[in-house]
Write an enzyme that holds these catalytic residues in place. Structure first.
Site, PDB file in Angstrom:
ATOM      1  N   LYS A  14       0.816  -1.225   0.000  1.00 20.46           N
ATOM      2  CA  LYS A  14       0.000   0.000   0.000  1.00 20.46           C
ATOM      3  C   LYS A  14       0.845   1.269   0.000  1.00 20.46           C
ATOM      4  O   LYS A  14       0.422   2.300  -0.534  1.00 20.46           O
ATOM      5  CB  LYS A  14      -0.918   0.008   1.224  1.00 20.46           C
ATOM      6  CG  LYS A  14      -1.823  -1.210   1.331  1.00 20.46           C
ATOM      7  CD  LYS A  14      -2.755  -1.355   0.140  1.00 20.46           C
ATOM      8  CE  LYS A  14      -3.714  -2.522   0.337  1.00 20.46           C
ATOM      9  NZ  LYS A  14      -4.616  -2.715  -0.813  1.00 20.46           N
ATOM     10  N   LYS A  74      -0.249   5.658  -4.719  1.00 22.16           N
ATOM     11  CA  LYS A  74       0.404   4.364  -4.930  1.00 22.16           C
ATOM     12  C   LYS A  74       1.092   4.339  -6.290  1.00 22.16           C
ATOM     13  O   LYS A  74       2.185   3.788  -6.439  1.00 22.16           O
ATOM     14  CB  LYS A  74      -0.625   3.241  -4.807  1.00 22.16           C
ATOM     15  CG  LYS A  74      -1.254   3.177  -3.424  1.00 22.16           C
ATOM     16  CD  LYS A  74      -2.550   2.390  -3.420  1.00 22.16           C
ATOM     17  CE  LYS A  74      -3.259   2.549  -2.081  1.00 22.16           C
ATOM     18  NZ  LYS A  74      -4.612   1.963  -2.090  1.00 22.16           N
ATOM     19  N   GLU A 165      -7.446  -3.042  -9.561  1.00 19.95           N
ATOM     20  CA  GLU A 165      -8.603  -2.951 -10.455  1.00 19.95           C
ATOM     21  C   GLU A 165      -9.318  -1.624 -10.247  1.00 19.95           C
ATOM     22  O   GLU A 165     -10.196  -1.270 -11.043  1.00 19.95           O
ATOM     23  CB  GLU A 165      -9.560  -4.109 -10.189  1.00 19.95           C
ATOM     24  CG  GLU A 165      -9.047  -5.464 -10.639  1.00 19.95           C
ATOM     25  CD  GLU A 165     -10.065  -6.569 -10.449  1.00 19.95           C
ATOM     26  OE1 GLU A 165     -10.325  -7.286 -11.415  1.00 19.95           O
ATOM     27  OE2 GLU A 165     -10.584  -6.701  -9.322  1.00 19.95           O
TER      28      GLU A 165
END
Length: 220
Positions: A14, A74, A165
């Site tokens: 993360k 990220k 996703e």
């Protein structure tokens, strides 16, 4: 590392350390991981957009605006970000292109075997086109097979990764003119090196999986 250690070491990272970059040597291995992934009938229905500069990653964040904004840092903090794309068709021209590449690579000892492989690949493709009617989904499955192969592969050389996703596929299709080129976005994978403070790291948050006896049946 042995396989069990690798499986327990990797996790969906993360927080990437923006100061740590993947070396050119390891980047070359990443590209080969993408290229050498297995796929049903070796159809290889994919293309990969890779961002490894600030400018490139900024373009990739076109897919993390609005609802998906939680994934923007990220992407920007990762070393390399890969956008996995799938073909929107696999016509006769593409099937022929695959066959000739295989031939150049020395896979066919004679014309009969070459023709047999061509026929078999088209039979399987037509099953998904006309009988099951899930041809696009079938090709997308091959991309996900590649993603799984990629995640384990990068972990084996000590590189962290995050599959995402949570991206705006339409925005990324437009940013990279993918649909005009016969592709569409599927998912992105950010790669790099974890920050020690990452809350999701296995040192901080133990991994959780269902027990073997619940998910595996061994028949005799």
């Amino acid at each position: 590392m042995n396989l069990i250690n690798i499986l327990n070491w990797r996790y969906s990272t993360k927080n990437f350390d923006p100061e740590k970059k993947i070396s050119e040597k390891d980047f070359n291995q990443l590209k080969e991981l993408l290229r050498m992934s297995p796929s049903s009938t070796n159809i290889q229905p994919w293309h990969f957009i890779i961002a490894n500069t600030e400018e490139g990653k900024k373009r990739m964040t076109k897919g993390t605006q609005g609802f998906f904004q939680f994934n923007e840092p990220k992407i920007m903090n990762a070393s390399h970000v890969i956008l996995f794309c799938v073909r929107t068709s696999a016509d006769e021209e593409y099937m022929g292109h695959l066959l000739e590449q295989e031939d150049r690579d020395g896979r066919y000892p004679n014309k009969e075997i070459k023709q047999g492989v061509y026929n078999a690949r088209n039979v399987f493709a037509d099953i998904h086109r006309y009988d099951v009617k899930d041809f696009q989904h079938w090709m997308e499955k091959q991309v996900y097979l590649n993603i799984g192969n990629f995640l384990l592969g990068v972990a084996s050389i000590g590189i962290d990764a995050l599959p995402m996703e949570g991206i705006d596929a339409k925005a990324l299709d437009q940013e990279f003119n993918l649909r005009e080129k016969g592709f569409t976005s599927v998912a992105a994978v950010a790669t790099g090196y974890r920050e020690s403070s990452d809350f999701n790291a296995t040192d901080n948050t133990p991994k959780s999986r269902l027990p073997q006896e619940e998910i595996i049946t061994i028949i005799k």
